[in-house]
Design a protein around this motif. Sequence first.
Motif, mmCIF file in Angstrom:
data_model
loop_
_atom_site.group_PDB
_atom_site.id
_atom_site.type_symbol
_atom_site.label_atom_id
_atom_site.label_comp_id
_atom_site.label_asym_id
_atom_site.label_seq_id
_atom_site.Cartn_x
_atom_site.Cartn_y
_atom_site.Cartn_z
ATOM 1 N N PHE A 1 -29.880 0.577 -7.637
ATOM 2 C CA PHE A 1 -28.575 0.615 -6.981
ATOM 3 C C PHE A 1 -27.466 0.570 -8.022
ATOM 4 N N CYS A 2 -26.487 1.435 -7.861
ATOM 5 C CA CYS A 2 -25.316 1.460 -8.742
ATOM 6 C C CYS A 2 -24.097 1.799 -7.900
ATOM 7 N N ASN A 3 -23.062 0.980 -7.964
ATOM 8 C CA ASN A 3 -21.871 1.179 -7.142
ATOM 9 C C ASN A 3 -20.789 1.893 -7.950
ATOM 10 N N PRO A 4 -20.578 3.182 -7.714
ATOM 11 C CA PRO A 4 -19.575 3.918 -8.487
ATOM 12 C C PRO A 4 -18.143 3.604 -8.080
ATOM 13 N N TYR A 5 -17.973 2.929 -6.959
ATOM 14 C CA TYR A 5 -16.627 2.635 -6.465
ATOM 15 C C TYR A 5 -16.084 1.296 -6.960
ATOM 16 N N ASP A 6 -16.919 0.507 -7.605
ATOM 17 C CA ASP A 6 -16.515 -0.820 -8.065
ATOM 18 C C ASP A 6 -15.615 -0.686 -9.294
ATOM 19 N N LYS A 7 -14.343 -1.069 -9.142
ATOM 20 C CA LYS A 7 -13.366 -0.987 -10.228
ATOM 21 C C LYS A 7 -12.831 -2.359 -10.628
ATOM 22 N N GLY A 8 -13.575 -3.392 -10.280
ATOM 23 C CA GLY A 8 -13.104 -4.738 -10.535
ATOM 24 C C GLY A 8 -12.500 -5.331 -9.282
ATOM 25 N N MET A 9 -12.595 -6.647 -9.144
ATOM 26 C CA MET A 9 -12.215 -7.300 -7.899
ATOM 27 C C MET A 9 -10.760 -7.030 -7.525
ATOM 28 N N VAL A 10 -9.838 -7.193 -8.472
ATOM 29 C CA VAL A 10 -8.418 -7.034 -8.173
ATOM 30 C C VAL A 10 -8.118 -5.606 -7.742
ATOM 31 N N GLN A 11 -8.605 -4.633 -8.495
ATOM 32 C CA GLN A 11 -8.351 -3.233 -8.166
ATOM 33 C C GLN A 11 -9.025 -2.842 -6.860
ATOM 34 N N ASN A 12 -10.207 -3.397 -6.597
ATOM 35 C CA ASN A 12 -10.903 -3.092 -5.341
ATOM 36 C C ASN A 12 -10.099 -3.571 -4.132
ATOM 37 N N VAL A 13 -9.561 -4.782 -4.230
ATOM 38 C CA VAL A 13 -8.753 -5.311 -3.124
ATOM 39 C C VAL A 13 -7.492 -4.488 -2.947
ATOM 40 N N LYS A 14 -6.841 -4.108 -4.045
ATOM 41 C CA LYS A 14 -5.636 -3.277 -3.955
ATOM 42 C C LYS A 14 -5.955 -1.937 -3.308
ATOM 43 N N GLU A 15 -7.086 -1.360 -3.681
ATOM 44 C CA GLU A 15 -7.471 -0.069 -3.106
ATOM 45 C C GLU A 15 -7.775 -0.214 -1.625
#
Length: 327
Positions: A307-321
């Motif tokens: 499993f590899c999550n290509p959408y994971d950009k870090g917690m802060v950026q993920n919440v902003k997105e």
Amino acid sequence: MFESQNQSNYPSRCNLIGRCILSCIFVFLTHLTLSGIPRFFSTFSFLTQLALSALLLLLLLGFGGWCRRTVLKAKASAPAFVFFSILFVWGFYFSVIRPVVPRPNDVVFNCGVGFLFVGLYRIMTSDPGIVRNGSASPDQLVERSLSQVDEELELMAIGLGHGSAQDSGLLMRVRYCKICKAYIKDLDHHCPAFGNCIGQNNHPFFLILLFGFIGTEASYLMCTSLFAAKSGILDRPSELTLSESLAISTILFIILQLLWQVMFVIWHIYCVCANIRTDEWIKWKKYPEFQLVIPPEPGQRFTNIRFCNPYDKGMVQNVKEFLALRT
């Protein structure tokens, strides 16, 4: 939208009424059966009664499924079960608990119940983010074959090649719901309890509604605890009336609900922070973008897929997105 986006798949009015009546019967059967726990197992500790209540709920769930398949051959409505459960607890509160509850607690609980009724209606009828092709109606989109819609989505993705990265990233997460028979933007999962998909448009409100359930149930526990303290039912467990047994059994029921919902909220907060959706986590082998192919080492025949999550950009950026896509 309740169970499907396709109007032709809606159950008939008589069938819908029958399913609601069946759900109402199961709600009363559940609570009346649970009331036997404090009445017949009064000498057991509270934690033991809680465990017995959880076991009994599982048995009732299995019994309900067996009745649906063999005896009744009819399917109950999960949203109706949620609605009648709220209504049952609210009605019991008004008839038994409310007279001994202070005014501030009473206002908080009733406001919470009102929010749940409104929220339940909104989440059931909301558009989770159905993909619509131009002027085509949702019915026309649903009636097309899956291969045709897949081809259209691919063409849309090519057209978005000159657009923003945010739009193309969103299109990549269009998922198909077999229950609603529709493609949903940023699909998290299909929620049986609310009879609707949870997607781009209603995911934030879904989380707010979960917090509303937790707050209202915590308020009910506080009110019922005041009732138990003033009536002294915990000091005479072997002499309980039906209403007093229901007071304790609803406490057990609400605590189990709270435990489940708190874990569910924690899971969804984690998914938001990790930029992963429930459907993607469960079915990640179905989506190529989540598959990391590791070549076989010398002496091995098979490749490993992780499993590899290509959408994971870090917690802060993920919440902003997550928040930006819904504004």
